[in-house]
Design a protein around this motif. Structure first.
Motif, PDB file in Angstrom:
ATOM      1  N   ARG A  42       0.824  -1.208   0.000  1.00  0.00           N
ATOM      2  CA  ARG A  42       0.000   0.000   0.000  1.00  0.00           C
ATOM      3  C   ARG A  42       0.860   1.260   0.000  1.00  0.00           C
ATOM      4  N   TYR A 330      -8.377   0.199  -1.132  1.00  0.00           N
ATOM      5  CA  TYR A 330      -8.798  -0.857  -0.217  1.00  0.00           C
ATOM      6  C   TYR A 330      -9.182  -2.111  -0.992  1.00  0.00           C
ATOM      7  N   SER A 331      -9.126  -3.249  -0.300  1.00  0.00           N
ATOM      8  CA  SER A 331      -9.426  -4.523  -0.961  1.00  0.00           C
ATOM      9  C   SER A 331     -10.269  -5.417  -0.058  1.00  0.00           C
ATOM     10  N   ASP A 333     -14.399  -6.556   1.309  1.00  0.00           N
ATOM     11  CA  ASP A 333     -15.740  -6.666   0.755  1.00  0.00           C
ATOM     12  C   ASP A 333     -16.770  -6.355   1.834  1.00  0.00           C
TER      13      ASP A 333
END
Length: 646
Positions: A42, A330-331, A333
């Motif tokens: 990141r 961001y990753s 859900d």
């Protein structure tokens, strides 16, 4: 004389070369840290760029050394490599919280003698209390909570003579609490394995500071048991024959009575159990929303859609998933979001904001909107517009979610808080005043964000107020809650902008670029006067902040209109009057007489031309040893404002 000038020139040259070398050394130290520790990619640190421009890195004004390193929730894993961060000898603030760092604190942390704030909470550090930390005598805030530290707490904590906040909760510390004679204002050792009595020096803190230590007693907790034991019973009292003589047989009637009583008690218990089951079933039909977690209603109304398990709803589930905007960082859900631990940050006019900490350490803000009248198509179209806005002084929208029952927005978390909290919170003794240079910086950077919305994005903000101006530690600002007005209705309720709304908004119920300028003018008056734009703070029923300022100015143009906290600074009266004139132009009752936002920004930058840095903003003091988070008023080299004629 010539020799002195030559010597001075050589000294300056030598100093500048030393500063440059020092900066290069610290850049190499940061690269050593990043290259030797696993992370989730990141941090895109460009080696060809200055380290002062890297994400999470802040330098002092002359960019000769790293002043602050903040890398919370960036997916750092494993042990901190020795010979890396310990080389940042001028570091004041270090935040590595909410990662997966483990092992022990490197010994070379003892080189960080200028460190004032150390945040290592929510990691996996282990071992005994880091002896290195007790050598950092300049520390003001220390948070190593929620790790795996073990062993006893050392008496050498008393070496941290400047410490005001100590957070050690949720570890596995054991043994007795040492007597800590520091001037602490915040203290927490909850949920450890500590035992014994609480020292009198710490007994002033509430029970919550010690909760979860079952063998701890005294102070705000239960009294400690006496150290002596009760005398042993005499042998005669344990004589079996003496005991048997006191026994008596129960009569048949007594036995029957006892049996009947037991049966009645049993029936009553069964009836009570049946009643509680019915009540629980009824309560289960009501969707209860706990404030300590991401709202249960979100989970209940969204889970089927997120997982696609409802029969015949697979296509709808796909359409109702969490949607990320362009350039997202961001990753996670929707399921990750629903599992996050959360706390309420505040309830505003458009909904409730939650601070959500995901399991992998990322911290975001989730805004749960209320009273949305827009259809799904209209909602998604507006979010597409808002999601494309990118500016250094605008909070980016990272993701959104739409379902029939829930509308959620996801933003970056800003730990420094809002302008409203900074300006109006805790005005008692011990407060660090907000100095003039930082007020100008806040005003100009907020104006830049708002001007970008108006000019580049062609978007009306619609809800400008101090609580929607979020702060960076260097007092740059981020404009938040923009472009949401269209989601609710064509009419804006008056209380939605109470204190900040333009007069015409009460009549037309529509916000415009000009009404945004009016609201920004009220914000400038708030910065100048230190007063919140509501009637209670003005001490007069039925008057708003612009009219209050105008009433003071009409009688006599004096310093009475300005915040008393600005009286300590010298030679700023001319700038304050100029900014006041700009603010009064913004709050003109006639919309066409108000300047456009880009003109407001230009006038403010003209006021701030002198003594500016490369970004056009004056730099204030950055020594955090005299205040929280590094904000210190500059030296009192300016005279207080006197009566001034416009």
């Amino acid at each position: 004389m010539a020799a002195i000038l030559v010597l001075g020139f050589v000294s300056i040259l030598f100093w500048s070369e030393g500063a440059k070398a020092e900066s290069i050394g610290e850049k190499q130290a940061l690269l050593a840290f990043l290259n030797q520790i696993p992370h989730e990619k990141r941090l895109q640190w460009n080696e060809s760029d200055s380290a002062c421009n890297w994400v999470g890195v802040e330098c002092n004004p002359n960019r000769s050394s790293v002043y602050s390193l903040r890398l919370p929730g960036t997916g750092l894993v494993g042990e901190i490599p020795s010979g890396s961060l310990g080389r940042l000898s001028q570091l004041r603030v270090l935040s590595l919280r909410s990662n997966r760092l483990s092992g022990q604190i490197p010994p070379d942390f003892s080189n960080l003698t200028h460190l004032r704030s150390l945040y290592l909470q929510h990691n996996e550090f282990s071992g005994g209390f880091p002896a290195t930390i007790t050598q950092l005598s300049g520390l003001i805030r220390l948070d190593i909570s929620s790790n795996n530290f073990t062993g006893s707490l050392p008496f050498s904590l008393n070496n941290l003579t400047h410490l005001t906040g100590l957070f050690l909760g949720n570890n596995r510390f054991s043994g007795n609490l040492p007597s800590i004679s520091l001037h602490l204002t915040d203290f927490n050792v909850s949920h450890n394995n500590l035992n014994g009595s609480i020292p009198s020096s710490l007994s002033r803190f509430p029970a919550a500071s010690f909760a979860g230590n079952i063998d701890l007693c005294g102070g705000p907790l239960k009294p400690c048991n006496p150290f002596f034991v009760s005398p042993s019973p005499s042998p005669s009292s344990l004589n079996p024959s003496r005991f048997s003589r006191k026994k008596s047989k129960l009569s048949t009637a007594a036995i029957v009575a006892i049996s009947v009583a037991c049966a009645l008690v049993g029936l009553l218990l069964l009836a009570l159990l049946f009643f509680l089951c019915l009540r629980s079933k009824d309560a289960g039909t009501k969707q209860r929303k706990p404030a300590a977690d991401v709202p249960a209603a979100i989970a209940s109304s969204s889970k089927e859609e997120a997982t696609g398990t409802s029969s015949g709803m697979g296509g709808e589930a796909e359409r109702n998933k969490l949607v990320f905007t362009e350039g997202g960082v961001y990753s996670f859900d929707l399921e990750d979001l629903l599992r996050a631990s959360a706390e309420v940050l505040g309830k505003g006019s458009v909904g409730t904001s939650y601070k959500a900490v995901l399991e992998e350490g990322t911290t975001v803000v989730v805004k749960r909107l209320k009273d949305v009248l827009a259809s799904k198509k209209e909602f998604e179209a507006q979010m597409d517009i808002v999601g494309k806005i990118k500016h250094p002084n605008v909070v980016p929208l990272r993701a959104y979610y739409y379902s029939k029952d829930e509308k959620l927005l996801v933003f970056d978390y800003m730990p420094t808080g809002s302008l409203s909290a900074l300006l109006h919170g805790s005005r008692g003794s011990g407060r660090t005043p907000l100095d003039w240079d930082n007020r100008m910086r806040i005003a100009i950077t907020a104006a830049r964000g708002l001007a970008h919305l108006h000019v580049s994005a062609k978007l009306v903000h619609g809800n400008i107020k101090a609580s929607n101006i979020l702060l960076h530690p260097n007092q740059d600002t981020y404009v938040s809650d923009y472009g949401l007005n269209q989601l609710f209705s064509n009419s804006t309720p008056p209380n939605r902008l109470a204190g900040y709304h333009a007069p015409e908004v009460l009549e037309t119920r529509k916000v415009t670029f000009k009404s945004d300028v009016y609201s920004f003018g009220v914000l400038l008056l708030e910065l100048l006067t230190g007063k919140s734009p509501n009637q209670a703070s003005l001490g007069e029923e039925g008057i708003d902040l612009p009219r209050w300022v105008l009433s003071v100015v009409r009688e006599e143009w004096t310093a009475e209109v300005f915040d008393v906290e600005l009286m300590r600074y010298h030679n700023i009266e001319e700038e304050m009057v100029q900014l006041l004139q700009i603010a009064m132009a913004c709050v003109s009752t006639v919309p066409d007489q108000r300047p456009v936002m880009q003109e407001v920004l230009r006038m403010m930058e003209d006021v701030n031309r002198s003594e500016t840095t490369d970004d056009g903003l004056r730099q204030s003091s950055d020594d955090p040893s005299k205040g929280s988070e590094g904000q210190t008023p500059p030296g009192e080299s300016r005279t207080p404002p006197r009566s001034v004629t416009p």
